[in-house]
Design an enzyme around this catalytic site. Structure first.
Site, short mmCIF file in Angstrom:
data_model
loop_
_atom_site.label_atom_id
_atom_site.label_comp_id
_atom_site.label_asym_id
_atom_site.label_seq_id
_atom_site.Cartn_x
_atom_site.Cartn_y
_atom_site.Cartn_z
N LYS A 16 -6.20 -49.48 -29.59
CA LYS A 16 -6.54 -49.54 -31.03
C LYS A 16 -7.97 -49.08 -31.28
O LYS A 16 -8.22 -48.23 -32.14
CB LYS A 16 -6.36 -50.98 -31.56
CG LYS A 16 -4.97 -51.55 -31.36
CD LYS A 16 -4.82 -52.95 -31.93
CE LYS A 16 -5.64 -54.01 -31.24
NZ LYS A 16 -5.28 -54.24 -29.81
N ARG A 91 -3.42 -60.48 -37.52
CA ARG A 91 -2.88 -60.80 -36.20
C ARG A 91 -1.87 -61.94 -36.23
O ARG A 91 -1.33 -62.31 -35.19
CB ARG A 91 -4.04 -61.25 -35.33
CG ARG A 91 -4.29 -60.32 -34.19
CD ARG A 91 -5.58 -60.73 -33.62
NE ARG A 91 -5.67 -60.42 -32.25
CZ ARG A 91 -6.46 -59.46 -31.80
NH1 ARG A 91 -7.11 -58.69 -32.61
NH2 ARG A 91 -6.57 -59.29 -30.52
N ARG A 130 -11.60 -51.41 -18.15
CA ARG A 130 -12.43 -51.10 -19.32
C ARG A 130 -13.89 -51.53 -19.09
O ARG A 130 -14.17 -52.56 -18.52
CB ARG A 130 -11.90 -51.86 -20.55
CG ARG A 130 -12.84 -51.72 -21.75
CD ARG A 130 -12.22 -52.11 -23.04
NE ARG A 130 -11.73 -53.47 -23.07
CZ ARG A 130 -11.02 -53.97 -24.07
NH1 ARG A 130 -10.73 -53.24 -25.11
NH2 ARG A 130 -10.60 -55.22 -24.04
N ARG A 163 -15.93 -56.83 -20.51
CA ARG A 163 -15.84 -57.88 -21.53
C ARG A 163 -15.44 -59.19 -20.86
O ARG A 163 -14.60 -59.18 -19.97
CB ARG A 163 -14.79 -57.48 -22.57
CG ARG A 163 -15.41 -57.01 -23.87
CD ARG A 163 -14.43 -56.41 -24.82
NE ARG A 163 -13.30 -57.23 -25.16
CZ ARG A 163 -12.39 -56.90 -26.08
NH1 ARG A 163 -12.50 -55.75 -26.72
NH2 ARG A 163 -11.37 -57.69 -26.35
N ARG A 174 -3.89 -63.35 -23.41
CA ARG A 174 -3.97 -62.55 -24.65
C ARG A 174 -2.63 -61.86 -24.93
O ARG A 174 -2.20 -61.75 -26.07
CB ARG A 174 -5.11 -61.53 -24.54
CG ARG A 174 -6.48 -62.18 -24.67
CD ARG A 174 -7.59 -61.29 -24.14
NE ARG A 174 -7.70 -60.02 -24.81
CZ ARG A 174 -8.25 -58.94 -24.26
NH1 ARG A 174 -8.74 -58.99 -23.04
NH2 ARG A 174 -8.31 -57.83 -24.94
#
Ligand code: AP5
Length: 216
Positions: A16, A91, A130, A163, A174
């Site tokens: 996203k 969400r 990431r 992160r 998640r």
């Protein structure tokens, strides 16, 4: 001309943020990421940040009421004709309904919802690799989208880091939260006839081009 918005919907790691970044460069949208807003609030040590942090580090959702408040405050500070690309918002069904109600009050238009579709193994590979810039928040991947110099942001030269919610156990939570609380939005927007599905497991440029095409 009033406010307009489109939503990028998708699981954690669906791309996203990356796709929104690419598309807003070509189109006249403002990238609006609730995750980035919350991370900035945590960095600044604001009351919202302190409240949000306890949910985010575990990979759980921040309460709906807090989210809708910060979203609408930001929109009301923006220009009347602004076009927003929501990334990570709404969400939950409750957030979607609250957004609808707030948009009706402001005569704002939600024109498109684009679902970025990726299988779970791709998500895990993407999120564990990431790296994000501590200074400007730009996002990279150690294999898929590597920075020119390892550990250094191409955009601002800042240090790249993982992160805190990109640890495998938190990623799995998640994903569970996505299936339990966010996936219902797919049917919600499909029934309104504004949902489009895009295969986001392809190279970034292909996915971004298809999303940009859907917004024309
Ligand atoms: P948020 O920051 O929104 O996280 P998320 O939805 O879990 O999504 P991610 O940012 O992890 O993934 P992404 O889909 O943006 O993927 P990306 O482009 O980075 O939210 C974080 C937390 O904040 C939540 O858990 C919650 O606690 C809270 N929160 C936020 N909004 C909320 C809300 N509305 N309500 C309640 N709580 C909220 O890509 C991932 C990686 O893959 C990157 O390394 C990238 O380089 C790579 N990549 C991307 N595209 C490709 C491609 N096509 N090919 C190869 N690699 C790719």
């Amino acid at each position: 001309m009033g406010i307009q918005a489109v939503i990028l919907l998708g699981a954690p790691g669906a791309g996203k943020g990356t796709i929104a970044d690419d598309v807003v460069r070509q189109a006249d949208y403002i990238h609006f990421s609730t995750g980035d807003m919350l991370r900035e609030a945590i960095k600044q040590g604001t009351p919202v940040g302190k409240q949000a942090e306890q949910y985010m580090t575990k990979g759980n959702l921040v309460p709906d009421k807090l989210i809708i408040e910060i979203v609408m405050q930001r929109i009301d500070r923006g220009a009347d004709g602004a076009k927003y690309m929501f990334d990570g918002f709404p969400r939950t069904l409750e957030q979607a309904r609250l957004l609808d109600a707030e948009f009706v009050k402001r005569k704002a238009v939600l024109s498109r919802v684009i679902l970025l579709d990726v299988p779970k193994d791709v998500v895990l590979q993407r999120l564990t690799g990431r790296r994000v810039c501590r200074n400007c928040g730009a996002s990279f991947h150690i294999h898929n989208i590597p920075p020119q110099k390892s550990g250094i942001c191409d955009r601002c030269g800042g240090p790249l880091e993982q992160r805190p919610d990109d640890m495998e156990a938190t990623i799995l939570n998640r994903l569970e939260v996505f299936h339990q609380q966010t996936a219902a939005l797919i049917a919600y927007y499909k029934s309104r006839g504004i949902l489009a599905r895009v295969d986001s497991s392809r190279p970034r440029e292909q996915t971004a081009a298809e999303v940009a095409g859907l917004l024309k």
